[in-house]
Write a protein that holds these residues in place. Structure first.
Motif, PDB file in Angstrom:
ATOM      1  N   SER A 342       0.825  -1.209   0.000  1.00  0.00           N
ATOM      2  CA  SER A 342       0.000   0.000   0.000  1.00  0.00           C
ATOM      3  C   SER A 342       0.859   1.258   0.000  1.00  0.00           C
ATOM      4  CB  SER A 342      -0.927   0.015   1.223  1.00  0.00           C
ATOM      5  OG  SER A 342      -0.191   0.127   2.424  1.00  0.00           O
ATOM      6  N   GLY A 509      -7.290  -4.476  -6.236  1.00  0.00           N
ATOM      7  CA  GLY A 509      -8.278  -3.921  -5.309  1.00  0.00           C
ATOM      8  C   GLY A 509      -9.699  -3.968  -5.805  1.00  0.00           C
ATOM      9  N   THR A 523      -4.006  -1.986  -2.293  1.00  0.00           N
ATOM     10  CA  THR A 523      -3.900  -3.104  -1.363  1.00  0.00           C
ATOM     11  C   THR A 523      -2.501  -3.128  -0.762  1.00  0.00           C
ATOM     12  OG1 THR A 523      -3.256  -4.518  -3.206  1.00  0.00           O
ATOM     13  CG2 THR A 523      -5.580  -4.538  -2.564  1.00  0.00           C
ATOM     14  N   PHE A 534      -6.101  -2.207   3.216  1.00  0.00           N
ATOM     15  CA  PHE A 534      -6.599  -1.518   2.035  1.00  0.00           C
ATOM     16  C   PHE A 534      -6.726  -0.052   2.401  1.00  0.00           C
ATOM     17  CE2 PHE A 534      -9.301   0.350  -1.119  1.00  0.00           C
ATOM     18  CZ  PHE A 534      -8.755  -0.184  -2.286  1.00  0.00           C
ATOM     19  N   GLY A 561      -4.497  -7.845   1.425  1.00  0.00           N
ATOM     20  CA  GLY A 561      -5.239  -6.603   1.246  1.00  0.00           C
ATOM     21  C   GLY A 561      -6.457  -6.750   0.358  1.00  0.00           C
ATOM     22  N   ALA A 566     -10.080  -5.099   1.525  1.00  0.00           N
ATOM     23  CA  ALA A 566     -10.809  -4.343   0.498  1.00  0.00           C
ATOM     24  C   ALA A 566     -12.328  -4.466   0.633  1.00  0.00           C
ATOM     25  CB  ALA A 566     -10.349  -4.778  -0.894  1.00  0.00           C
TER      26      ALA A 566
END
Length: 626
Positions: A342, A509, A523, A534, A561, A566
């Motif tokens: 991220s 994502g 993510t 996320f 993620g 998400a």
């Protein structure tokens, strides 16, 4: 006898300052941005202050009727009542009957003990007399009704009215007033939440006394007798968002030492409805992890979420864990977790500002860095799937979260150049090694939400803030405004936003998408699936979601993620959109952003010229050695 009393009076220290300069500890109340009460916070005693003007005349009449009918006629002492009680006390050779006026009761509550001794009683009488020489009857009533205990942890009549009936004093019925004034005599015995019938009986006696005195007529009497008020058994704090309140208290206590006892009214930027949405979504995501892994330790697994307005920094919701009752540790503000992939958008943003564009290509190939691994071995980073893409555009590299391409980009831009720029983005203590490209450092969700506002804020970073307004007991107030600083040009930030939209629309994502809203985000999954993030935003809303084990042990390999965090982001934003359907749905394109064949560029990030490396073929088994 008179000589004795005169001598006793001359030697006794008559300190009535606690009554005259009455400054009780008061409850501080926290409200959300819509004016809804979040919590009462107090030190020992839950007390809200009511001025005499706030106290209904009928309530004063009910109090005087049951406690001290001659209150407005005497000078603090009811001589007739004292003699009547004294005869009974002498007959019993003990203090069996009181004759205390309201003034005497106030003295007893504030400056004397409750022991039944003649000397203490004499002090009470003399002090009451002194009080009446200094204070008006209205001031005495005001102090009495704010000081006495009304049972159930409620001190003061305003607190009791709100607690038992959820009403302001002005909205009380006669029966409710009678219930309240009947409580101080025996708060536990007459507590309406536990002894409803006894409480009603006591209240009816008060109402009967008012009728006998001619202060109410027969119709008013009968209506009050027939009423059966609804009584609420609320908790003292009524804390609806403990993680939120803990953080607010932490911030306020640094500058306001009496925050728990000063009677402040604090308005937060938070929205209780959004807070509940975030709490429910985080718990739902936690339960989904447990469904996928029956062996997961539910006492170790946890999460955090922060919802904010990235344009202003206002925190709308802050959830520090899935269950405050099990753990009050605030993971949203106190934990330091690796952000993983991220973090990549920040590396790409530096590259764009150095002349790269979303269409520029980098090498996604095998590579080794001598001496950078454990034990002095070579560090050989890998993509999540273990494959290679050869040369790949920056937009595709971010969309597919390619580790090797990101490291290549970091090398191409220059490690020192990237590292120096991160400080300007608000990052601190970033380690001096290439693994930072993959988010190999610790940061709290709160601090991360500040850094991430750079994207939705179109180049501006908004410092998160929770305290909106503070009003002191004396009426003075303070207001807090957003703290925003420009970091990069808006057109450059938008290039990253567009790339992060692709992450949600086509990349890792996809589970974060929300119908009817443009969503951008990234993510983040760290080595061995220890952390799952996320981090995303719509034009006016930013949400940071994190899951992991408190002891930093790995989750199952499927947790990451995209799968874990998400969907929680999506749930929060979808529910937010139902609450606020007019929230802005599309990102505005800043001036200076150009497009060619669907590819965005700016004057700082021009479209790449055909370069030799764009046509170089790299075999899958080839790599780079550094």
């Amino acid at each position: 006898m008179l000589l004795f009393l005169g001598n006793f009076y001359s030697q006794m220290k008559l300190d009535i300052s606690p009554i005259v300069d009455y400054k009780p500890k008061l409850t501080t109340q926290f409200f959300d941005r819509n004016g809804e009460l979040i919590a009462n916070v107090f030190d020992e005693k839950n007390r809200r202050y009511a001025s005499f003007d706030e106290i209904p005349t009928r309530l004063v009449e009910a109090l005087v009727a049951v406690e001290d009918t001659a209150f407005f006629e005497h000078d603090g002492i009811n001589i007739e009542a004292i003699f009547r009680a004294a005869i009974k006390d002498i007959q019993a050779m003990a203090l069996v009957e009181g004759a205390s006026t309201i003034t005497q009761q106030l003295v007893k509550n504030l400056v004397l003990t409750r022991e039944k001794k003649f000397v203490r009683k004499l002090k009470e009488v003399l002090l009451a007399y002194e009080v009446e020489k200094v204070l008006s009857k209205e001031q005495i009533i005001e102090r009495y009704l704010n000081e006495v205990f009304f049972g159930h942890g409620y001190y003061g009549v305003k607190t009791a009215a709100a607690g038992y009936f959820r009403k302001p004093l002005s909205a009380l019925s006669l029966k409710e007033m009678a219930i309240l004034v009947g409580l101080p005599k025996a708060p536990s015995t007459y507590d309406p939440t536990r002894q409803y019938e006894l409480s009603m009986s006591r209240a009816n006696a008060v109402i009967g006394r008012m009728r006998d005195l001619g202060w109410i007529d027969a119709a008013q009497y009968q209506q009050a007798i027939n009423e059966q008020p609804k009584v609420y058994n609320d908790t003292l704090t009524q804390n609806k968002a403990p993680y939120l309140i803990d953080e607010a208290l932490k911030q306020l206590s640094a500058t306001i030492p009496d925050i728990k006892s000063g009677g402040y009214k604090i308005t937060l930027t938070a929205d209780l409805r959004v807070q509940k949405i975030a709490e429910n979504a985080l718990k739902d995501g936690y339960n989904e992890i447990l469904k996928r892994n029956k062996n997961a330790d539910e006492n170790v697994l946890n999460g955090a979420a922060i919802v904010s307005n990235p344009l202003t920094g206002e925190i709308l919701a802050l959830v520090g864990g899935v269950d405050y009752a099990k753990s009050s540790y605030n993971r949203a503000t106190q934990s330091s977790r690796q952000p993983g992939s991220s973090f990549k958008p920040f590396v790409y943003l530096v590259a764009l500002n150095q002349g790269f564009s979303p269409a520029s290509k980098v090498a996604d190939v095998a590579m080794a860095f001598e001496g950078m691994g454990d034990g002095g071995k070579a560090w050989k980073p890998k993509n999540y799937g273990g494959d290679f893409a050869g040369f790949i555009t920056l937009k595709d590299a971010l969309k597919k979260s390619r580790n090797l391409a990101t490291i290549s980009l970091l090398v191409d831009v220059g490690f020192n150049s990237v590292h120096s720029k991160l400080d300007g983005f608000g990052f601190r203590n970033i380690p001096p090694n290439l693994s930072i490209a993959l988010g190999s450092f610790g940061i709290s969700p709160m601090d991360y939400s500040e850094a991430y506002s750079l994207f939705a804020g179109m180049g501006n970073i908004a410092k998160p803030y929770l305290i909106s307004d503070i009003t002191a007991a004396d009426g003075s107030s303070s207001h807090f405004a957003p703290n925003i600083r420009e970091v990069v040009p808006a057109r450059q930030a938008y290039l990253i936003v567009d790339m992060m939209k692709a992450v949600v629309n086509e990349g890792t994502g996809r589970r974060a998408s929300v119908p009817g809203l443009e969503i951008a985000g990234k993510t983040g999954t760290t080595n061995n699936n220890i952390d799952a993030w996320f981090c995303g935003f719509s034009p006016e809303l930013e949400v940071i979601v994190w899951y992991g084990n408190d002891d930093n042990t790995p989750m199952r390999r499927v947790e990451g993620g995209g799968l874990t965090s998400a969907p929680v982001f999506s749930q929060i934003v979808r529910e937010y959109k139902k609450l606020y359907p007019d929230t802005k749905s599309t990102f505005s394109v800043p001036s200076g952003v150009k497009s060619s064949g669907g590819v965005l560029y700016t004057d700082i990030s021009p479209l790449p010229q055909k370069a030799g490396h764009d046509t170089v073929e790299i075999q899958e088994n080839e790599g780079l050695i550094f």
